[in-house]
Design a protein around this motif. Structure first.
Motif, PDB file in Angstrom:
ATOM      1  N   GLY A   1      -3.433   0.200   6.137  1.00 24.52           N
ATOM      2  CA  GLY A   1      -4.737  -0.015   5.539  1.00 24.52           C
ATOM      3  C   GLY A   1      -5.741  -0.444   6.592  1.00 24.52           C
TER       4      GLY A   1
ATOM      5  N   ARG B   1       0.836  -1.191   0.000  1.00 23.72           N
ATOM      6  CA  ARG B   1       0.000   0.000   0.000  1.00 23.72           C
ATOM      7  C   ARG B   1       0.876   1.249   0.000  1.00 23.72           C
ATOM      8  NH1 ARG B   1      -5.235  -1.568   1.147  1.00 23.72           N
ATOM      9  NH2 ARG B   1      -5.465  -3.567   2.225  1.00 23.72           N
TER      10      ARG B   1
ATOM     11  N   TRP C   1      -5.490   3.956  -1.059  1.00 18.18           N
ATOM     12  CA  TRP C   1      -6.285   3.697   0.160  1.00 18.18           C
ATOM     13  C   TRP C   1      -6.033   4.810   1.179  1.00 18.18           C
ATOM     14  CZ3 TRP C   1      -6.585   2.978   5.320  1.00 18.18           C
ATOM     15  CH2 TRP C   1      -7.660   2.242   5.830  1.00 18.18           C
TER      16      TRP C   1
ATOM     17  N   ALA D   1      -1.621   4.986   3.580  1.00 17.41           N
ATOM     18  CA  ALA D   1      -2.290   3.880   4.270  1.00 17.41           C
ATOM     19  C   ALA D   1      -1.579   3.493   5.562  1.00 17.41           C
ATOM     20  CB  ALA D   1      -2.390   2.675   3.343  1.00 17.41           C
TER      21      ALA D   1
END
Length: 242
Positions: free
Chosen positions: A19, A4, A238, A8
C-alpha cells in the motif's frame, strides 16, 4: 498493521511496498516510510519515517523446528534507530534491532507457547528463544552477537518467571539465579500476546531489552482469533498510482 490485497504489494531488490507504506534500503540504512490509519479503539493517522542503521548485518538463520518450516532471521541484532512520526512526542533516537520470522505453516500448528528476548550488552547483544512445540519438544536457544554481528551459541542462565501481562499471559525470560526480571515499559498487550521492555541480569550484567510472550493456544481459540479482524484494519481495492 493493515491487511491489504495482492494488488497492494510491490517488491524489488531493495524495496518492499505494501500500500502507501514501504521499506527501502538506502546504502547501509533501512528506511521505513509509514502512511496508515490505525485500528480501534483509537483511530488516527500514523505517518512518518523510521530509519534503522545496523551496526552489522548478519547471515544467521535459526530453524525453530526440525524440518525448517519456521525460521528466525536476525538481520541486524544491534542498530541505531531514528523515529520521526507526525505526532507530538513521536520523534526520538535510540538503540534498536531488525529481525524477522518466516514460515510455511501457521504458528499455532507447530507451537503452543513461546517467549523471546533481545537484550543489548556492553559487547553486543544476546537473544533468548524458548518455545514449547505441539509435539512436546522444546526449543531453548541463547545466541550472543558481538559488535560485528558474529554469532555464537552460549549457555543461558535459568528460565525465570515474572509478572503476567495485563491479559494474564504467562511471561518468563532468562535471568541469573536469584534475579527476578521486571517490566519497565509496556508496548503491546493482547489476550494472546505481550510485548514489553524488560530488565533482567545476564552473567552479572543488568540489561534492558525487548521481550515478547506468545500463547498460541489462546491465539487458536475460536473466541479470540476473530478479534484480529476487528483490531487490524482491512483495506480492500488499493492499487498503486500509475
Amino acid at each position: 498493521m493493515t491487511d491489504r490485497g495482492r494488488a497492494a504489494l510491490r517488491q524489488s531488490a531493495d524495496t518492499f511496498e505494501v500500500g502507501p507504506s514501504k521499506l527501502h534500503w538506502d546504502g547501509g540504512r533501512l528506511v521505513i516510510d509509514i502512511d496508515e490509519i490505525s485500528g480501534p479503539p483509537v483511530i488516527s493517522r500514523v505517518r512518518g519515517r523510521i530509519t534503522v542503521t545496523p551496526h552489522a548485518v548478519t547471515d544467521v538463520e535459526m530453524p525453530l523446528t526440525a524440518d525448517g518450516a519456521h525460521i528466525w532471521r536476525p538481520f541486524a541484532p544491534s542498530a541505531d534507530i531514528s523515529v520521526d512520526l507526525e505526532a507530538d512526542g513521536w520523534e526520538w533516537d535510540g538503540h534498536g534491532y531488525f529481525d524477522a520470522n518466516f514460515g510455511t505453516r501457521a504458528l499455532e500448528a507447530d507451537f503452543k507457547f513461546w517467549t523471546w528476548g533481545r537484550y543489548p550488552r556492553s559487547d553486543g547483544a544476546i537473544c533468548f528463544y524458548d518455545a514449547i512445540r505441539r509435539d512436546g519438544s522444546e526449543l531453548e536457544a541463547a545466541i550472543a552477537f558481538d559488535g560485528t554481528g558474529a554469532a555464537r551459541v552460549v549457555e543461558a542462565p535459568p528460565r525465570t518467571r515474572f509478572k503476567r501481562s495485563l491479559w494474564q499471559v504467562k511471561r518468563e525470560t532468562r535471568a541469573d539465579p536469584g534475579v527476578v526480571p521486571r517490566q519497565v515499559l509496556g508496548m503491546l498487550d493482547a489476550p494472546f500476546y505481550s510485548r514489553s521492555s524488560v530488565t533482567t541480569q545476564v552473567d552479572g550484567e543488568v540489561v534492558t531489552g525487548v521481550h515478547e510472550a506468545l500463547d498460541l493456544d489462546r491465539f487458536a481459540s475460536p473466541l479470540i482469533k476473530p478479534m484480529l479482524a476487528v483490531r487490524v484494519p482491512r483495506r480492500a481495492g488499493w492499487t498503486f498510482p500509475s
